[in-house]
Design a protein around this motif. Structure first.
Motif, PDB file in Angstrom:
ATOM      1  N   LYS A 120       4.329   3.993  -6.064  1.00  0.00           N
ATOM      2  CA  LYS A 120       3.053   3.569  -5.487  1.00  0.00           C
ATOM      3  C   LYS A 120       2.785   2.076  -5.726  1.00  0.00           C
ATOM      4  CE  LYS A 120       0.755   8.056  -5.359  1.00  0.00           C
ATOM      5  NZ  LYS A 120      -0.459   8.835  -5.691  1.00  0.00           N
ATOM      6  N   SER A 270      -1.318  -0.608   6.006  1.00  0.00           N
ATOM      7  CA  SER A 270      -2.439  -0.735   5.079  1.00  0.00           C
ATOM      8  C   SER A 270      -1.925  -0.372   3.695  1.00  0.00           C
ATOM      9  CB  SER A 270      -3.593   0.190   5.484  1.00  0.00           C
ATOM     10  OG  SER A 270      -3.194   1.542   5.408  1.00  0.00           O
ATOM     11  N   PRO A 272      -2.371   2.096   0.802  1.00  0.00           N
ATOM     12  CA  PRO A 272      -3.028   3.372   0.515  1.00  0.00           C
ATOM     13  C   PRO A 272      -3.774   3.342  -0.820  1.00  0.00           C
ATOM     14  CG  PRO A 272      -0.744   3.689   1.193  1.00  0.00           C
ATOM     15  CD  PRO A 272      -0.912   2.233   0.909  1.00  0.00           C
ATOM     16  N   LYS A 273      -4.742   4.198  -0.936  1.00  0.00           N
ATOM     17  CA  LYS A 273      -5.497   4.322  -2.170  1.00  0.00           C
ATOM     18  C   LYS A 273      -4.577   4.747  -3.303  1.00  0.00           C
ATOM     19  CE  LYS A 273      -9.582   6.599  -4.128  1.00  0.00           C
ATOM     20  NZ  LYS A 273     -10.681   7.569  -3.863  1.00  0.00           N
ATOM     21  N   GLY A 274      -4.731   4.118  -4.446  1.00  0.00           N
ATOM     22  CA  GLY A 274      -3.923   4.451  -5.607  1.00  0.00           C
ATOM     23  C   GLY A 274      -2.677   3.606  -5.767  1.00  0.00           C
ATOM     24  N   TYR A 275      -2.397   2.716  -4.798  1.00  0.00           N
ATOM     25  CA  TYR A 275      -1.227   1.849  -4.903  1.00  0.00           C
ATOM     26  C   TYR A 275      -1.577   0.570  -5.671  1.00  0.00           C
ATOM     27  CZ  TYR A 275       2.035   4.320  -1.822  1.00  0.00           C
ATOM     28  OH  TYR A 275       2.906   5.229  -1.287  1.00  0.00           O
ATOM     29  N   LYS A 276      -0.611   0.069  -6.430  1.00  0.00           N
ATOM     30  CA  LYS A 276      -0.769  -1.192  -7.153  1.00  0.00           C
ATOM     31  C   LYS A 276      -0.152  -2.311  -6.316  1.00  0.00           C
ATOM     32  CE  LYS A 276       0.630  -3.687 -11.326  1.00  0.00           C
ATOM     33  NZ  LYS A 276       1.432  -3.619 -12.583  1.00  0.00           N
ATOM     34  N   ARG A 277      -0.929  -3.324  -6.028  1.00  0.00           N
ATOM     35  CA  ARG A 277      -0.432  -4.447  -5.225  1.00  0.00           C
ATOM     36  C   ARG A 277       0.192  -5.499  -6.132  1.00  0.00           C
ATOM     37  NH1 ARG A 277      -3.811  -7.808  -0.574  1.00  0.00           N
ATOM     38  NH2 ARG A 277      -2.174  -9.344  -0.107  1.00  0.00           N
TER      39      ARG A 277
END
Length: 290
Positions: A120, A270, A272-277
């Motif tokens: 993620k 996009s 997604p929610k919960g992903y670390k950029r």
């Protein structure tokens, strides 16, 4: 599960397919060239070759085909998957490992998103970064990935585009260059082309780009396949640097299994929610640690 090394490789493979174009740094100078006419092709001949190359490009709206992406430097690693493009609108790479999708790249006219799904992790960048550095838009990049000539900001080059290029032989007379009469705002660039010989037609064999700010990348093309929409390079190699780390990346297209003009809908990306950029600096640091 994949270890950290593979995770870094996958992010690099995907991100560098497009994102390194906006952040290349290299001290390599552009290849010198000059026109030679003694017993050799004149500029008029070369411009005719250029027009012939562009005349072979058929129209296309979308394509989907298998692709193998190979990181050749700083380390070697490869992964296979499928790529889909909607001309001038979207680009979508889905990469698989042991039968499951582990990473993806989605690009539209505004942004590029790279996702590593097992951990993620996400990497995102604006297409404007590339446009500002080199004056290229999404359709130009699609042409670059397919080994086709393009006019920056206008996409695939028509036959009439030949008149807007200066054509000259290399000093060794073994190849020739097509340089736009009007360069893009942020870069100086040229195509590298082969001469017709042994019954083979002239081909575009690469592109050399130098940004005004100091960035540079090169792409080379090989093994052109005759498809229903004209020639496509089955082998595309892009080289440059990510910050100070030298990168060489190859794409191998399986044109025999390509599906053209089937009405694919454009995609957009996009985080997604919960992903670390992660940032490009974090990616560069990870590459240096390999």
């Amino acid at each position: 599960r994949m270890n950290m090394k593979y995770k870094v490789y996958l992010i690099a493979l995907l991100g560098l397919a497009l994102l390194s174009l906006g952040s290349c740094r290299s001290s390599k100078s552009a290849a010198g060239h000059k026109e030679s006419t003694t017993g050799q092709s004149t500029e008029k001949d070369l411009r005719a070759y250029l027009g012939n190359i562009c005349s072979q490009y058929g129209d296309w709206t979308d394509v989907s085909m298998p692709v193998k992406i190979e990181l050749q430097a700083p380390k070697r690693f490869s992964v296979s998957g499928k790529a889909s493009m909607v001309r001038g609108k979207s680009l979508d790479f889905s990469l698989r490992f042991l039968g499951m999708e582990v990473a993806s790249l989605k690009a539209d006219r505004d942004s590029v998103y790279v996702l590593y799904k097992l951990e993620k992790i996400a990497f995102a960048e604006s297409i404007a970064r590339i446009s500002e550095a080199y004056g290229f838009d999404l359709e130009d990049l699609q042409c670059l990935l397919l080994g086709r000539m393009f006019v920056p900001g206008k996409g695939q080059a028509p036959v009439s585009a030949a008149a807007s290029f200066l054509c000259s032989l290399a000093s060794d007379g073994a190849k020739w260059y097509a340089e736009p009469k009007k360069q893009t705002r942020g870069a100086h660039w040229q195509y590298v082309c082969s001469l017709p010989q042994n019954g083979n037609k002239a081909e575009v064999t690469g592109i050399e780009v130098n940004a005004s700010a100091g960035g540079r990348f090169d792409a080379t093309y090989g093994n052109f396949a005759a498809t229903e929409v004209g020639p496509v390079a089955e082998d595309v190699e892009v080289s440059g640097s990510l910050r100070s780390q030298k990168i060489r990346l190859a794409l191998h297209w399986n044109t025999g299994r390509a599906s053209w003009n089937k009405g694919i809908a454009p995609t957009s990306g996009s985080i997604p929610k919960g992903y670390k950029r992660i940032s490009i600096d974090q990616l560069n640091k990870a590459l240096k640690s390999l």
